[in-house]
Write an enzyme that holds these catalytic residues in place. Structure first.
Site, PDB file in Angstrom:
ATOM      1  N   GLU A 114       0.836  -1.208   0.000  1.00 33.38           N
ATOM      2  CA  GLU A 114       0.000   0.000   0.000  1.00 33.38           C
ATOM      3  C   GLU A 114       0.866   1.250   0.000  1.00 33.38           C
ATOM      4  O   GLU A 114       2.049   1.190   0.325  1.00 33.38           O
ATOM      5  CB  GLU A 114      -0.941  -0.016   1.206  1.00 33.38           C
ATOM      6  CG  GLU A 114      -0.222  -0.011   2.537  1.00 33.38           C
ATOM      7  CD  GLU A 114      -1.179  -0.219   3.707  1.00 33.38           C
ATOM      8  OE1 GLU A 114      -2.072  -1.065   3.597  1.00 33.38           O
ATOM      9  OE2 GLU A 114      -1.011   0.493   4.710  1.00 33.38           O
ATOM     10  N   LYS A 116       2.863   4.425   0.971  1.00 35.63           N
ATOM     11  CA  LYS A 116       3.444   4.929   2.211  1.00 35.63           C
ATOM     12  C   LYS A 116       3.185   6.430   2.241  1.00 35.63           C
ATOM     13  O   LYS A 116       3.738   7.193   1.445  1.00 35.63           O
ATOM     14  CB  LYS A 116       4.941   4.653   2.255  1.00 35.63           C
ATOM     15  CG  LYS A 116       5.604   5.186   3.511  1.00 35.63           C
ATOM     16  CD  LYS A 116       7.011   4.680   3.610  1.00 35.63           C
ATOM     17  CE  LYS A 116       7.843   5.288   4.709  1.00 35.63           C
ATOM     18  NZ  LYS A 116       7.433   6.511   5.324  1.00 35.63           N
ATOM     19  N   ASP A 118       3.283  10.208   3.148  1.00 31.68           N
ATOM     20  CA  ASP A 118       4.329  11.086   3.662  1.00 31.68           C
ATOM     21  C   ASP A 118       3.684  12.167   4.514  1.00 31.68           C
ATOM     22  O   ASP A 118       3.574  13.313   4.117  1.00 31.68           O
ATOM     23  CB  ASP A 118       5.102  11.690   2.488  1.00 31.68           C
ATOM     24  CG  ASP A 118       6.382  12.353   2.956  1.00 31.68           C
ATOM     25  OD1 ASP A 118       6.742  12.170   4.141  1.00 31.68           O
ATOM     26  OD2 ASP A 118       7.018  13.041   2.155  1.00 31.68           O
ATOM     27  N   TYR A 228      -4.215   2.915   9.265  1.00 30.72           N
ATOM     28  CA  TYR A 228      -3.669   1.710   8.668  1.00 30.72           C
ATOM     29  C   TYR A 228      -3.314   0.600   9.643  1.00 30.72           C
ATOM     30  O   TYR A 228      -2.863  -0.453   9.241  1.00 30.72           O
ATOM     31  CB  TYR A 228      -2.451   2.005   7.779  1.00 30.72           C
ATOM     32  CG  TYR A 228      -1.418   2.907   8.402  1.00 30.72           C
ATOM     33  CD1 TYR A 228      -1.215   4.180   7.893  1.00 30.72           C
ATOM     34  CD2 TYR A 228      -0.648   2.498   9.477  1.00 30.72           C
ATOM     35  CE1 TYR A 228      -0.264   5.021   8.449  1.00 30.72           C
ATOM     36  CE2 TYR A 228       0.298   3.325  10.030  1.00 30.72           C
ATOM     37  CZ  TYR A 228       0.488   4.593   9.519  1.00 30.72           C
ATOM     38  OH  TYR A 228       1.414   5.425  10.068  1.00 30.72           O
ATOM     39  N   LYS A 316      11.060   2.613  -0.507  1.00 30.97           N
ATOM     40  CA  LYS A 316      10.912   4.042  -0.802  1.00 30.97           C
ATOM     41  C   LYS A 316      11.051   4.350  -2.292  1.00 30.97           C
ATOM     42  O   LYS A 316      11.650   3.580  -3.029  1.00 30.97           O
ATOM     43  CB  LYS A 316      11.988   4.818  -0.038  1.00 30.97           C
ATOM     44  CG  LYS A 316      11.965   4.608   1.457  1.00 30.97           C
ATOM     45  CD  LYS A 316      11.046   5.550   2.163  1.00 30.97           C
ATOM     46  CE  LYS A 316      11.553   6.942   2.137  1.00 30.97           C
ATOM     47  NZ  LYS A 316      11.931   7.507   3.408  1.00 30.97           N
ATOM     48  N   CYS A 410      16.336  47.900   4.791  1.00 30.04           N
ATOM     49  CA  CYS A 410      15.446  47.317   3.795  1.00 30.04           C
ATOM     50  C   CYS A 410      16.043  47.482   2.396  1.00 30.04           C
ATOM     51  O   CYS A 410      16.411  48.599   2.022  1.00 30.04           O
ATOM     52  CB  CYS A 410      14.082  48.008   3.882  1.00 30.04           C
ATOM     53  SG  CYS A 410      12.975  47.535   2.540  1.00 30.04           S
ATOM     54  N   CYS A 413      13.614  50.208   0.558  1.00 27.83           N
ATOM     55  CA  CYS A 413      13.441  51.604   0.969  1.00 27.83           C
ATOM     56  C   CYS A 413      14.537  52.086   1.912  1.00 27.83           C
ATOM     57  O   CYS A 413      14.515  53.235   2.338  1.00 27.83           O
ATOM     58  CB  CYS A 413      12.078  51.791   1.611  1.00 27.83           C
ATOM     59  SG  CYS A 413      11.958  51.052   3.246  1.00 27.83           S
ATOM     60  N   CYS A 426      10.885  45.024   7.532  1.00 25.75           N
ATOM     61  CA  CYS A 426      11.136  46.424   7.243  1.00 25.75           C
ATOM     62  C   CYS A 426      10.193  47.237   8.125  1.00 25.75           C
ATOM     63  O   CYS A 426       9.001  46.959   8.190  1.00 25.75           O
ATOM     64  CB  CYS A 426      10.864  46.709   5.768  1.00 25.75           C
ATOM     65  SG  CYS A 426      10.664  48.452   5.409  1.00 25.75           S
ATOM     66  N   CYS A 432       7.097  52.020   2.814  1.00 27.88           N
ATOM     67  CA  CYS A 432       8.038  51.230   2.015  1.00 27.88           C
ATOM     68  C   CYS A 432       7.335  50.857   0.712  1.00 27.88           C
ATOM     69  O   CYS A 432       6.286  50.222   0.728  1.00 27.88           O
ATOM     70  CB  CYS A 432       8.449  49.970   2.758  1.00 27.88           C
ATOM     71  SG  CYS A 432       9.347  48.792   1.717  1.00 27.88           S
TER      72      CYS A 432
HETATM   73  S1  IVH Z   1       2.393   0.444   8.863  1.00 27.97           S
HETATM   74  C1  IVH Z   1       4.891  -1.171  12.835  1.00 27.97           C
HETATM   75  N1  IVH Z   1       1.508   1.633   6.755  1.00 27.97           N
HETATM   76  O1  IVH Z   1       5.890   5.285   7.764  1.00 27.97           O
HETATM   77  C2  IVH Z   1       4.764  -0.077  11.863  1.00 27.97           C
HETATM   78  N2  IVH Z   1       3.086   2.802   8.088  1.00 27.97           N
HETATM   79  O2  IVH Z   1       8.865   5.064   7.873  1.00 27.97           O
HETATM   80  C3  IVH Z   1       3.481  -0.188  11.116  1.00 27.97           C
HETATM   81  N3  IVH Z   1       3.598   5.054   7.274  1.00 27.97           N
HETATM   82  O3  IVH Z   1       6.269   5.669  11.132  1.00 27.97           O
HETATM   83  C4  IVH Z   1       3.379   0.924  10.176  1.00 27.97           C
HETATM   84  N4  IVH Z   1       2.276   4.996   5.528  1.00 27.97           N
HETATM   85  O4  IVH Z   1       4.018   6.186  10.301  1.00 27.97           O
HETATM   86  C5  IVH Z   1       2.322   1.732   7.804  1.00 27.97           C
HETATM   87  N5  IVH Z   1       0.599   2.567   4.852  1.00 27.97           N
HETATM   88  C6  IVH Z   1       1.396   2.659   5.903  1.00 27.97           C
HETATM   89  C7  IVH Z   1       2.158   3.813   6.169  1.00 27.97           C
HETATM   90  C8  IVH Z   1       3.001   3.834   7.273  1.00 27.97           C
HETATM   91  C9  IVH Z   1       3.143   5.715   6.201  1.00 27.97           C
HETATM   92  C10 IVH Z   1       4.603   5.605   8.190  1.00 27.97           C
HETATM   93  C11 IVH Z   1       4.529   5.125   9.588  1.00 27.97           C
HETATM   94  C12 IVH Z   1       5.954   4.905  10.013  1.00 27.97           C
HETATM   95  C13 IVH Z   1       6.742   5.362   8.871  1.00 27.97           C
HETATM   96  C14 IVH Z   1       7.960   4.490   8.716  1.00 27.97           C
END
Ligand code: IVH
Length: 669
Positions: A114, A116, A118, A228, A316, A410, A413, A426, A432
């Site tokens: 799934e 990740k 950010d 999640y 990543k 500034c 001005c 400023c 200004c």
């Molecule tokens: S599962 C035991 N699922 O990524 C850890 N984490 O770099 C279970 N994160 O701190 C985490 N998306 O906060 C999980 N789909 C996802 C996520 C996810 C982002 C974050 C999570 C963790 C960080 C790790």
């Protein structure tokens, strides 16, 4: 109404509002118009006001805390919040899979892959189904109590939906708070418009929002939250990760639909490649893919290391970073007088976008990174917007560079510069030219006074010639004044005078935006206009009174009250009114609302209406207007010349109509 009747009505209203919130924020399928929703909400607020003891902590009205927090309390997590091992290479993922299979002594493992997110990892704790506490991850053992702010996120259920599943006892859920890109862009636009510093990326914006000391501000910036993981639950065991996701969904959480069930590691790798290719089309930032063993008993067998589980990894995406050179560091002066150092860069392509400037925020930031003219730096494009300098490659620094210093005067001005917190400003106020220029351009712009033809070029000349010294001077301008300016002939002067005249009856909220009050953008202005209906009433309100308005927090209230208390501002306002400026407020149309619940995007040209007219008509018909295509958009009105937005809309199978069909739909032929 008797207490008993009130109690019943409060319960019904709370239930209905909760349901509408869920439909709107989680399911993306609103059932009623915003206006109808507001009516329910206000009725509930009024009843709770009348019978304060009926105000439950999980009432939908309690999403907007009003109280300024001192600082965030430290709280211990129900379960330690571990992190994930980050992998950059495919081979490392294959090794992970080999370790998992070996550990379990099986041939093949089913994974869930799934996105990740950010954003910011948070823990939400429920007791008997009611949200008790929300906290940041912190060091994994203890985090900061940000309950009041998390409450404002509509995708966070304040009470778990029963869904046939036990919600008794303590349930701890983990998820990611994030700012959708569309909201991030809108927020940055608002911040810039208000003369404030924009955020470098959505992650920072989400972090800054979640750690806001003013929950009113958190509420105004729409965050989202995806759940999640169920970290703790009593009397319920999940067989698989997939089943857990179902439970979360059933409790009312927003759960990512793009999760993919993978027989073996190969499909998970394919998902990674696929998602990376689509990375720029998602409405939130994703920095990789999380691969998890699906079966929960297998997760337990594999167990945890001290910081991370053995059953999941983060694969990543490569960062959007490039190396380039700093050609210069220039200092810009904004509308509020704030000095911002900006690196001007040798243009470089960062995953498809040419980057030639990067903000350096403030002096501390430049010194912390020690960025100097002549340096070779790494720049990152985050969340599609303002690029930032990540670090300096000091080994490549040429001889004879000098550390950056903020000018003491500034740059525009030459007035003295003062430090306010992290920023330099400023001290010359509207004397200004840079500040005045910013103010006047903002004042005359679309969405504000909307003086057609009064753009930056003209404003700069007017100021240079000493014809405009404050906002009110704009309405003292005569044809002779324009005659001396570049690009003005008889006809254009006539048009300009007509445009000035026509702009004298702005909508009240736009007038408030035009004044350039700190923290007052479109959203706040609309709330103020709805509440007061007239400038005169608003001018008399103090901060305490302003804070009573749903959606307005202490910082905003203070700023508004402060603005109207200033004698100088009042003088400018008086002169504006004397010149015939009359903001008008129309109560929201109570007529039929054929576009109730719709989110509309206009793209391409229109023939019969101007864009602002069309948007106003759509709003009056109950629609909300969006500027970008996203999955929340339900209708696109496309005209000649429509381009990428139309393509995107078609891709997402959003209904597209032309201007004629639009007019017909709102009951005009
Ligand atoms: S599962 C035991 N699922 O990524 C850890 N984490 O770099 C279970 N994160 O701190 C985490 N998306 O906060 C999980 N789909 C996802 C996520 C996810 C982002 C974050 C999570 C963790 C960080 C790790």
């Amino acid at each position: 109404m008797t207490r008993a009747e009130a109690r019943k009505r409060v319960e019904t209203l709370a239930r209905e509002i909760r349901e509408h919130d869920h439909r709107y924020y989680v399911l993306d399928r609103p059932a009623i118009s915003d206006a109808a929703y507001d009516r329910l909400f206000r009725e509930l607020q009024a009843l709770e006001e009348q019978f304060p003891d009926l105000r439950a902590p999980d009432s939908p009205t309690q999403r907007v805390g009003g109280a300024l927090r001192e600082a965030f309390k430290k709280v211990r997590h129900v379960r330690p919040m571990r992190s994930l091992d980050s992998l950059m290479e495919k081979d490392e993922v294959l090794e992970f899979d080999a370790r998992v299979r070996k550990g379990l002594e099986v041939e093949e493992v089913t994974y869930v892959a799934e996105p990740k997110f950010d954003g910011l990892s948070v823990e939400l704790v429920y007791e008997d189904g009611v949200l008790q506490r929300g906290s940041t991850r912190g060091d994994g053992e203890t985090g900061e109590d940000i309950t009041e702010n998390l409450r404002t996120i509509r995708a966070v259920p304040l009470r778990l939906h029963e869904d046939g599943r036990a919600v008794k006892g303590v349930i701890a859920v983990r998820g990611e708070a994030l700012m959708p890109l569309s909201e991030f862009e809108a927020l940055n636009r608002r911040l810039i418009e208000q003369g404030e510093e924009p955020f470098a990326n959505p992650r920072n914006a989400a972090a800054g929002t979640v750690r806001q000391l003013d929950p009113g501000i958190t509420a105004a910036r729409r965050l989202d939250l995806y759940a999640y993981d169920v970290m703790h639950v009593e009397g319920l065991r999940f067989k698989t990760q997939t089943e857990m996701a179902e439970a979360l969904r059933g409790w009312g959480f927003h759960v990512e639909k793009r999760a993919r069930h993978c027989a073996g590691i190969e499909p998970a790798l394919a998902f990674h490649a696929d998602l990376e290719a689509r990375r720029d089309t998602l409405d939130y930032e994703v920095d990789g893919v999380v691969v998890k063993v699906d079966r929960c008993d297998w997760q337990e067998l594999l167990g945890m290391r001290s910081r991370s589980p053995r059953w999941a990894v983060a694969f990543k995406f490569p960062p959007r970073i490039e190396v380039t050179k700093v050609l210069d560091i220039v200092v810009q002066v904004g509308r509020t007088g704030k000095l911002t150092p900006v690196a001007s860069l040798q243009p470089v392509d960062v995953s498809g976008v040419t980057v030639s400037r990067a903000t350096l925020h403030n002096e501390d930031e430049v010194l912390r990174k020690d960025v100097r003219v002549g340096d070779t730096v790494r720049v990152r494009r985050a969340g599609d917007v303002i690029p930032e300098v990540v670090e300096v490659l000091t080994e490549k620094r040429p001889r004879g560079t000098k550390a950056f210093a903020m000018p003491s005067k500034c740059p525009v001005c030459a007035a003295p510069v003062e430090r306010e917190g992290a920023y330099h400003v400023c001290t010359n106020g509207l004397s200004c030219p840079a500040q005045l220029e910013g103010h006047v351009i903002h004042f005359a712009a679309r969405g504000a006074m909307d003086v057609a033809g009064l753009g930056a070029k003209t404003v700069i000349q007017l100021i240079e010639q000493g014809l405009v010294r404050n906002l009110a001077d704009v309405y003292q301008l005569t044809p002779i004044d324009f005659a001396g300016l570049e690009g003005f002939a008889e006809k254009s002067i006539e048009n300009m005078m007509a445009a000035l005249e026509a702009s004298k009856k702005p909508r009240l909220d736009r007038f408030l935006v035009a004044l350039g009050i700190e923290h007052v953008g479109e959203t706040v202005a609309r709330l103020l206009a709805e509440h007061y209906g007239a400038v005169a009433k608003l001018m008399e309100a103090d901060a305490e009174e302003l804070q009573q308005i749903h959606g307005i927090g202490p910082e905003v209230a203070e700023s508004v009250a402060h603005f109207f208390a200033s004698a100088r501002n009042r003088k400018v306002l008086d002169r504006l009114f004397e010149a015939g400026v009359r903001p008008v407020h129309e109560k929201r149309a109570k007529g039929p609302q054929p576009l109730a619940g719709q989110v509309v995007v206009f793209t391409g040209g229109l023939e019969r209406l101007t864009r602002p007219e069309a948007q106003k008509k759509a709003e009056d018909a109950g629609a909300r207007i969006a500027s970008a295509i996203s999955k929340r958009v339900t209708l696109v009105v496309a005209g000649p010349g429509a381009g990428s937005k139309l393509d995107e809309a078609k891709k997402l199978k959003i209904e597209v109509i032309d201007e004629a069909a639009f007019l017909k739909r709102i009951g005009e032929k």
